[in-house]
Design a protein around this motif. Structure first.
Motif, PDB file in Angstrom:
ATOM      1  N   ASN A  27       0.821  -1.209   0.000  1.00 53.84           N
ATOM      2  CA  ASN A  27       0.000   0.000   0.000  1.00 53.84           C
ATOM      3  C   ASN A  27       0.860   1.266   0.000  1.00 53.84           C
ATOM      4  O   ASN A  27       0.518   2.264  -0.644  1.00 53.84           O
ATOM      5  CB  ASN A  27      -0.935   0.011   1.213  1.00 53.84           C
ATOM      6  CG  ASN A  27      -2.179  -0.825   1.000  1.00 53.84           C
ATOM      7  OD1 ASN A  27      -2.625  -0.997  -0.123  1.00 53.84           O
ATOM      8  ND2 ASN A  27      -2.725  -1.351   2.075  1.00 53.84           N
ATOM      9  N   ARG A  28       1.960   1.225   0.733  1.00 49.58           N
ATOM     10  CA  ARG A  28       2.853   2.396   0.764  1.00 49.58           C
ATOM     11  C   ARG A  28       3.448   2.646  -0.618  1.00 49.58           C
ATOM     12  O   ARG A  28       3.527   3.793  -1.075  1.00 49.58           O
ATOM     13  CB  ARG A  28       3.982   2.186   1.777  1.00 49.58           C
ATOM     14  CG  ARG A  28       3.527   2.221   3.232  1.00 49.58           C
ATOM     15  CD  ARG A  28       4.702   2.239   4.183  1.00 49.58           C
ATOM     16  NE  ARG A  28       5.472   3.452   4.007  1.00 49.58           N
ATOM     17  CZ  ARG A  28       6.809   3.496   3.932  1.00 49.58           C
ATOM     18  NH1 ARG A  28       7.498   2.381   3.989  1.00 49.58           N
ATOM     19  NH2 ARG A  28       7.419   4.638   3.803  1.00 49.58           N
ATOM     20  N   TYR A  29       3.851   1.592  -1.302  1.00 49.71           N
ATOM     21  CA  TYR A  29       4.463   1.768  -2.620  1.00 49.71           C
ATOM     22  C   TYR A  29       3.453   2.241  -3.652  1.00 49.71           C
ATOM     23  O   TYR A  29       3.750   3.104  -4.478  1.00 49.71           O
ATOM     24  CB  TYR A  29       5.144   0.472  -3.067  1.00 49.71           C
ATOM     25  CG  TYR A  29       6.503   0.282  -2.437  1.00 49.71           C
ATOM     26  CD1 TYR A  29       7.558   1.130  -2.751  1.00 49.71           C
ATOM     27  CD2 TYR A  29       6.726  -0.735  -1.509  1.00 49.71           C
ATOM     28  CE1 TYR A  29       8.804   0.983  -2.157  1.00 49.71           C
ATOM     29  CE2 TYR A  29       7.966  -0.896  -0.911  1.00 49.71           C
ATOM     30  CZ  TYR A  29       9.005  -0.040  -1.241  1.00 49.71           C
ATOM     31  OH  TYR A  29      10.234  -0.188  -0.647  1.00 49.71           O
ATOM     32  N   TRP A  30       2.242   1.688  -3.615  1.00 49.50           N
ATOM     33  CA  TRP A  30       1.276   2.155  -4.619  1.00 49.50           C
ATOM     34  C   TRP A  30       0.791   3.559  -4.303  1.00 49.50           C
ATOM     35  O   TRP A  30       0.445   4.327  -5.214  1.00 49.50           O
ATOM     36  CB  TRP A  30       0.159   1.156  -4.870  1.00 49.50           C
ATOM     37  CG  TRP A  30      -1.047   1.117  -3.984  1.00 49.50           C
ATOM     38  CD1 TRP A  30      -1.352   0.166  -3.063  1.00 49.50           C
ATOM     39  CD2 TRP A  30      -2.169   2.027  -3.988  1.00 49.50           C
ATOM     40  NE1 TRP A  30      -2.571   0.436  -2.480  1.00 49.50           N
ATOM     41  CE2 TRP A  30      -3.087   1.569  -3.032  1.00 49.50           C
ATOM     42  CE3 TRP A  30      -2.472   3.186  -4.698  1.00 49.50           C
ATOM     43  CZ2 TRP A  30      -4.287   2.231  -2.759  1.00 49.50           C
ATOM     44  CZ3 TRP A  30      -3.669   3.849  -4.425  1.00 49.50           C
ATOM     45  CH2 TRP A  30      -4.559   3.365  -3.465  1.00 49.50           C
ATOM     46  N   SER A  31       0.789   3.955  -3.015  1.00 50.02           N
ATOM     47  CA  SER A  31       0.448   5.338  -2.671  1.00 50.02           C
ATOM     48  C   SER A  31       1.488   6.313  -3.223  1.00 50.02           C
ATOM     49  O   SER A  31       1.151   7.385  -3.748  1.00 50.02           O
ATOM     50  CB  SER A  31       0.339   5.494  -1.152  1.00 50.02           C
ATOM     51  OG  SER A  31      -0.760   4.767  -0.636  1.00 50.02           O
ATOM     52  N   LYS A  32       2.758   5.935  -3.108  1.00 48.64           N
ATOM     53  CA  LYS A  32       3.817   6.784  -3.668  1.00 48.64           C
ATOM     54  C   LYS A  32       3.669   6.929  -5.169  1.00 48.64           C
ATOM     55  O   LYS A  32       3.762   8.034  -5.727  1.00 48.64           O
ATOM     56  CB  LYS A  32       5.187   6.191  -3.335  1.00 48.64           C
ATOM     57  CG  LYS A  32       5.591   6.282  -1.877  1.00 48.64           C
ATOM     58  CD  LYS A  32       6.972   5.676  -1.657  1.00 48.64           C
ATOM     59  CE  LYS A  32       7.393   5.773  -0.203  1.00 48.64           C
ATOM     60  NZ  LYS A  32       8.740   5.201   0.039  1.00 48.64           N
TER      61      LYS A  32
END
Length: 262
Positions: A27-32
């Motif tokens: 989730n953190r990577y796709w948010s970035k």
């Protein structure tokens, strides 16, 4: 697109609690990537280093649909977040959120109590938690916040964890909470203020702590960012003539794009 591409893996990781750590990393990577693809520059301010080796309670203002992705992009580590129950009912994405994070029906006392117990257990397990103490998106984002609920501050005191106030002053200028999708070019900004220790505080100190955090978050608002962007729409230069009538000659006019803050 980032969510759609990663959806099968997210769905699989959401099915077992022991995989939720990896789900949050995803989730953190796709948010970035999500924010990067919008082309919005992000100003990130960290007033001081985060407390090492212990969980924190992150308390943020709530003004936009982009709040959660921006928080996930900025705050390191494996986080839990408390969101309204309706998020878990959003098609496709909702069930994943409901399995991996804390949901609460803020109109139900039992649900609120259950959510606080989950948050307390999360902190005791060494995992930080994010809470929006307003309970919902502000009616005047970037200008004033709604009244803070006591739960977050009682939770921090009971768990003995520091509170990190967070200000996101521009999110509502980029993607406001309105009917439909309204997006404007607006650089984003997020400020992680200095942690506030809660060691030695008691439940009687919660109101003063709540007001202190409220004042810190509002200190990061920007006067020029007040208000919701107006919708854009095409405005014809003149109304069409009624059938069977001769239009009145008019001076040539250009068709205008009436767009405020677009």
């Amino acid at each position: 697109m980032p969510f759609v591409v990663t959806y099968p893996l997210q769905l699989a990781l959401s099915r077992k609690p022991q995989w939720h750590r990896h789900l949050h990393t995803l989730n953190r990577y796709w948010s970035k990537l999500f924010i990067f693809m919008w082309g919005m520059p992000v100003e990130t301010v960290r007033k001081s280093p985060l407390p090492a080796g212990q969980p924190c309670l992150y308390v943020a203002n709530h003004s936009s649909y982009i709040d959660i992705p921006l928080l996930f992009r900025t705050i390191p580590g494996w986080l839990n977040i408390m969101g309204k129950l309706s998020l878990a009912r959003v098609p496709v994405w909702g069930p994943i959120f409901g399995r991996a994070y804390i949901t609460v029906d803020r109109d139900n006392a039992i649900s609120r109590g259950r959510a606080m117990v989950q948050a307390r257990r999360t902190l005791e397990a060494g995992r930080s938690v994010i809470i929006f103490p307003e309970g919902s998106i502000s009616k005047k984002p970037g200008e004033e916040m709604g009244e803070f609920k006591d739960g977050a501050f009682q939770l921090a005191i009971a768990a003995g964890v520091p509170i990190v106030p967070i200000t996101m002053p521009l999110n509502h200028r980029f993607m406001p909470d309105v009917d439909g999708l309204r997006v404007r070019y607006s650089p984003l900004a997020i400020t992680l203020h200095e942690p506030i220790p809660t060691t030695g505080l008691t439940a009687a100190d919660a109101p003063a702590l709540r007001q202190r955090v409220y004042d810190i978050i509002t200190s990061g608002f920007r006067p020029e960012a007040q208000g919701i962007p107006e919708p854009s729409h095409w405005r014809p230069s003149s109304a069409p003539a009624a059938p069977g009538t001769t239009p009145t000659p008019q001076a040539p006019q250009k068709q205008e794009l009436a767009s405020t803050n677009s």
